[in-house]
Scaffold this motif. Structure first.
Motif, PDB file in Angstrom:
ATOM      1  N   ALA A  56     -28.564   2.084  13.408  1.00  0.00           N
ATOM      2  CA  ALA A  56     -29.603   3.083  13.145  1.00  0.00           C
ATOM      3  C   ALA A  56     -29.356   3.854  11.852  1.00  0.00           C
ATOM      4  O   ALA A  56     -30.262   4.526  11.347  1.00  0.00           O
ATOM      5  CB  ALA A  56     -29.683   4.069  14.305  1.00  0.00           C
ATOM      6  N   SER A  57     -28.141   3.764  11.328  1.00  0.00           N
ATOM      7  CA  SER A  57     -27.776   4.473  10.085  1.00  0.00           C
ATOM      8  C   SER A  57     -28.076   5.964  10.172  1.00  0.00           C
ATOM      9  O   SER A  57     -28.569   6.569   9.221  1.00  0.00           O
ATOM     10  CB  SER A  57     -28.512   3.866   8.879  1.00  0.00           C
ATOM     11  OG  SER A  57     -28.184   2.511   8.724  1.00  0.00           O
ATOM     12  N   THR A 137     -35.816  13.387  13.260  1.00  0.00           N
ATOM     13  CA  THR A 137     -35.805  12.576  12.037  1.00  0.00           C
ATOM     14  C   THR A 137     -35.664  11.103  12.358  1.00  0.00           C
ATOM     15  O   THR A 137     -35.901  10.254  11.503  1.00  0.00           O
ATOM     16  CB  THR A 137     -34.648  12.990  11.118  1.00  0.00           C
ATOM     17  OG1 THR A 137     -33.397  12.762  11.798  1.00  0.00           O
ATOM     18  CG2 THR A 137     -34.745  14.462  10.745  1.00  0.00           C
ATOM     19  N   ALA A 138     -35.255  10.790  13.586  1.00  0.00           N
ATOM     20  CA  ALA A 138     -35.048   9.389  13.966  1.00  0.00           C
ATOM     21  C   ALA A 138     -35.313   9.212  15.451  1.00  0.00           C
ATOM     22  O   ALA A 138     -35.128  10.135  16.253  1.00  0.00           O
ATOM     23  CB  ALA A 138     -33.624   8.952  13.632  1.00  0.00           C
ATOM     24  N   LEU A 139     -35.761   8.010  15.802  1.00  0.00           N
ATOM     25  CA  LEU A 139     -35.882   7.583  17.190  1.00  0.00           C
ATOM     26  C   LEU A 139     -34.832   6.500  17.415  1.00  0.00           C
ATOM     27  O   LEU A 139     -34.854   5.469  16.732  1.00  0.00           O
ATOM     28  CB  LEU A 139     -37.285   7.019  17.461  1.00  0.00           C
ATOM     29  CG  LEU A 139     -37.467   6.178  18.739  1.00  0.00           C
ATOM     30  CD1 LEU A 139     -37.221   7.016  19.988  1.00  0.00           C
ATOM     31  CD2 LEU A 139     -38.861   5.547  18.778  1.00  0.00           C
ATOM     32  N   ARG A 163     -38.313   9.289  10.459  1.00  0.00           N
ATOM     33  CA  ARG A 163     -38.210   8.444   9.270  1.00  0.00           C
ATOM     34  C   ARG A 163     -37.585   7.083   9.572  1.00  0.00           C
ATOM     35  O   ARG A 163     -37.720   6.144   8.794  1.00  0.00           O
ATOM     36  CB  ARG A 163     -37.362   9.132   8.179  1.00  0.00           C
ATOM     37  CG  ARG A 163     -37.739  10.554   7.841  1.00  0.00           C
ATOM     38  CD  ARG A 163     -39.218  10.779   7.636  1.00  0.00           C
ATOM     39  NE  ARG A 163     -39.843   9.872   6.689  1.00  0.00           N
ATOM     40  CZ  ARG A 163     -41.148   9.779   6.493  1.00  0.00           C
ATOM     41  NH1 ARG A 163     -41.963  10.523   7.205  1.00  0.00           N
ATOM     42  NH2 ARG A 163     -41.638   8.942   5.610  1.00  0.00           N
ATOM     43  N   ARG A 164     -36.858   7.009  10.685  1.00  0.00           N
ATOM     44  CA  ARG A 164     -36.180   5.755  11.003  1.00  0.00           C
ATOM     45  C   ARG A 164     -36.212   5.522  12.499  1.00  0.00           C
ATOM     46  O   ARG A 164     -36.089   6.462  13.286  1.00  0.00           O
ATOM     47  CB  ARG A 164     -34.731   5.776  10.524  1.00  0.00           C
ATOM     48  CG  ARG A 164     -33.998   4.447  10.674  1.00  0.00           C
ATOM     49  CD  ARG A 164     -32.581   4.522  10.128  1.00  0.00           C
ATOM     50  NE  ARG A 164     -32.614   4.916   8.725  1.00  0.00           N
ATOM     51  CZ  ARG A 164     -32.175   6.092   8.277  1.00  0.00           C
ATOM     52  NH1 ARG A 164     -31.668   6.977   9.104  1.00  0.00           N
ATOM     53  NH2 ARG A 164     -32.241   6.380   6.998  1.00  0.00           N
ATOM     54  N   VAL A 165     -36.361   4.263  12.876  1.00  0.00           N
ATOM     55  CA  VAL A 165     -36.392   3.866  14.284  1.00  0.00           C
ATOM     56  C   VAL A 165     -35.369   2.753  14.495  1.00  0.00           C
ATOM     57  O   VAL A 165     -35.290   1.819  13.689  1.00  0.00           O
ATOM     58  CB  VAL A 165     -37.793   3.356  14.686  1.00  0.00           C
ATOM     59  CG1 VAL A 165     -37.774   2.738  16.077  1.00  0.00           C
ATOM     60  CG2 VAL A 165     -38.823   4.470  14.600  1.00  0.00           C
ATOM     61  N   LEU A 166     -34.603   2.857  15.570  1.00  0.00           N
ATOM     62  CA  LEU A 166     -33.765   1.748  16.013  1.00  0.00           C
ATOM     63  C   LEU A 166     -33.889   1.712  17.526  1.00  0.00           C
ATOM     64  O   LEU A 166     -33.403   2.606  18.221  1.00  0.00           O
ATOM     65  CB  LEU A 166     -32.303   1.938  15.572  1.00  0.00           C
ATOM     66  CG  LEU A 166     -31.359   0.739  15.614  1.00  0.00           C
ATOM     67  CD1 LEU A 166     -30.991   0.326  17.043  1.00  0.00           C
ATOM     68  CD2 LEU A 166     -31.931  -0.467  14.861  1.00  0.00           C
ATOM     69  N   VAL A 167     -34.577   0.697  18.032  1.00  0.00           N
ATOM     70  CA  VAL A 167     -34.808   0.611  19.472  1.00  0.00           C
ATOM     71  C   VAL A 167     -34.348  -0.743  19.999  1.00  0.00           C
ATOM     72  O   VAL A 167     -34.400  -1.758  19.302  1.00  0.00           O
ATOM     73  CB  VAL A 167     -36.300   0.826  19.830  1.00  0.00           C
ATOM     74  CG1 VAL A 167     -36.699   2.273  19.585  1.00  0.00           C
ATOM     75  CG2 VAL A 167     -37.211  -0.124  19.060  1.00  0.00           C
TER      76      VAL A 167
END
Length: 302
Positions: A56-57, A137-139, A163-167
């Motif tokens: 996800a950084s 800011t992220a999911l 701004r960023r998604v990691l699912v």
């Protein structure tokens, strides 16, 4: 003789992550049997949750929204890394236990957690404000598999601060989300996810890291949202309302040409053909051949 170590200047202690034994103990304590209805499969492998956080950084200046924290496996790993975690959980028993798990296993980070007992499909920015949580800011989430795409699209629509998604989702769903135009699995989820940013597969997850083990593999999907001010097209509610009905209509009957598939949307085949030609799109094509930019252009958003 050993000299006692001075720990007065030591940093926060890392969270004690959950393994298979701890997961089973927590579930037994709560009398929880994972249900297919809620899409519950609990991750019990610490290396997997560390891998998700890494993919996800996210870092110390990120405020993460997590959906379906379950027993807290991923939550604990996130709390080690990010500024705050807002966990949205629909199951009252799981929601009731999570703060205690965090206090027990990540006491130095417990103040970073905000818990919201709610269906993620209904959560709105006002709910986070009411709970005192920052804009995310992220999911980052192991999404409940039965509602993974609706939840993903809902949160992207309602929280422009993400701004960023990691699912983590079912492998088949991950493939669809990241599919390119022209492939057999390219469809509505592919176009709607790409409307918000760059979508790609970010890894594969086997069944052995879950309890209970699902019958199918899982996949990681990463979305890097278009940079604010640098979007290729407006991605707000107005443009979404213009683009998404076209996407739905184009794929409602995949074998139809765009002229036929969009005739209902435009009122007639003639009107659909005129709109398509005006956008530089061949009316005889099928929806699976169009990229998101084509749908945006057809909708007149740009």
């Amino acid at each position: 003789m050993d000299t006692p170590q001075d720990t007065s200047h030591a940093g926060p202690r890392p969270a004690a992550l959950l393994g298979p034994v701890e997961i089973r103990q927590l579930a037994e304590e709560l009398d929880i049997t994972p249900t297919k209805k809620l899409g519950q499969n609990f991750v019990h492998d610490p290396n997997t949750v560390r891998r998700i956080v890494s993919a996800a950084s996210v870092g110390a200046d990120d405020d993460v929204i997590e959906v379906g924290p379950g027993l807290g496996s991923l939550t604990l790993a996130l709390l080690d890394t990010v500024r705050s975690v807002t966990a949205v959980e629909i199951d009252p028993r799981l929601a009731g236990r999570l703060p205690q798990t965090v206090a027990d296993r990540a006491p130095d980070h417990a103040d970073r957690l905000t818990l919201i007992l709610q269906d993620a499909l209904t959560v709105m920015p006002a709910d986070l404000r009411t709970a005192g949580a920052p804009e995310p800011t992220a999911l980052v989430a192991n999404l409940p598999y039965n509602v993974s795409v609706p939840v993903l699209l809902h949160l992207l629509a309602e929280f422009p601060s993400i701004r960023r998604v990691l699912v983590m989702v079912q492998a088949e769903v991950a493939d669809r989300l990241a599919a390119a135009p022209g492939s057999k699995i390219y469809g509505v989820p592919s176009v709607k996810a790409a409307f918000y940013g760059d979508v790609r597969r970010a890894g594969a997850i086997g069944t052995n890291v879950f309890w209970p083990a699902p019958k199918i593999d899982s996949g990681l999907v990463r979305i890097d949202r278009f940079r604010a001010g640098g979007e290729p097209w407006p991605i707000g509610a107005e443009s979404r309302a213009a683009v998404f009905p076209l996407v739905d209509a184009a794929f409602a009957q995949r074998r139809k040409t765009l002229r036929a598939a969009l005739s209902g949307h435009y009122g007639s085949g003639v009107a659909a053909e005129e709109a398509l030609r005006h956008a530089g799109i061949e009316p005889g094509l099928r929806g699976e051949k169009l990229g998101v930019a084509d749908f945006v252009r057809l909708a007149g958003v740009v």
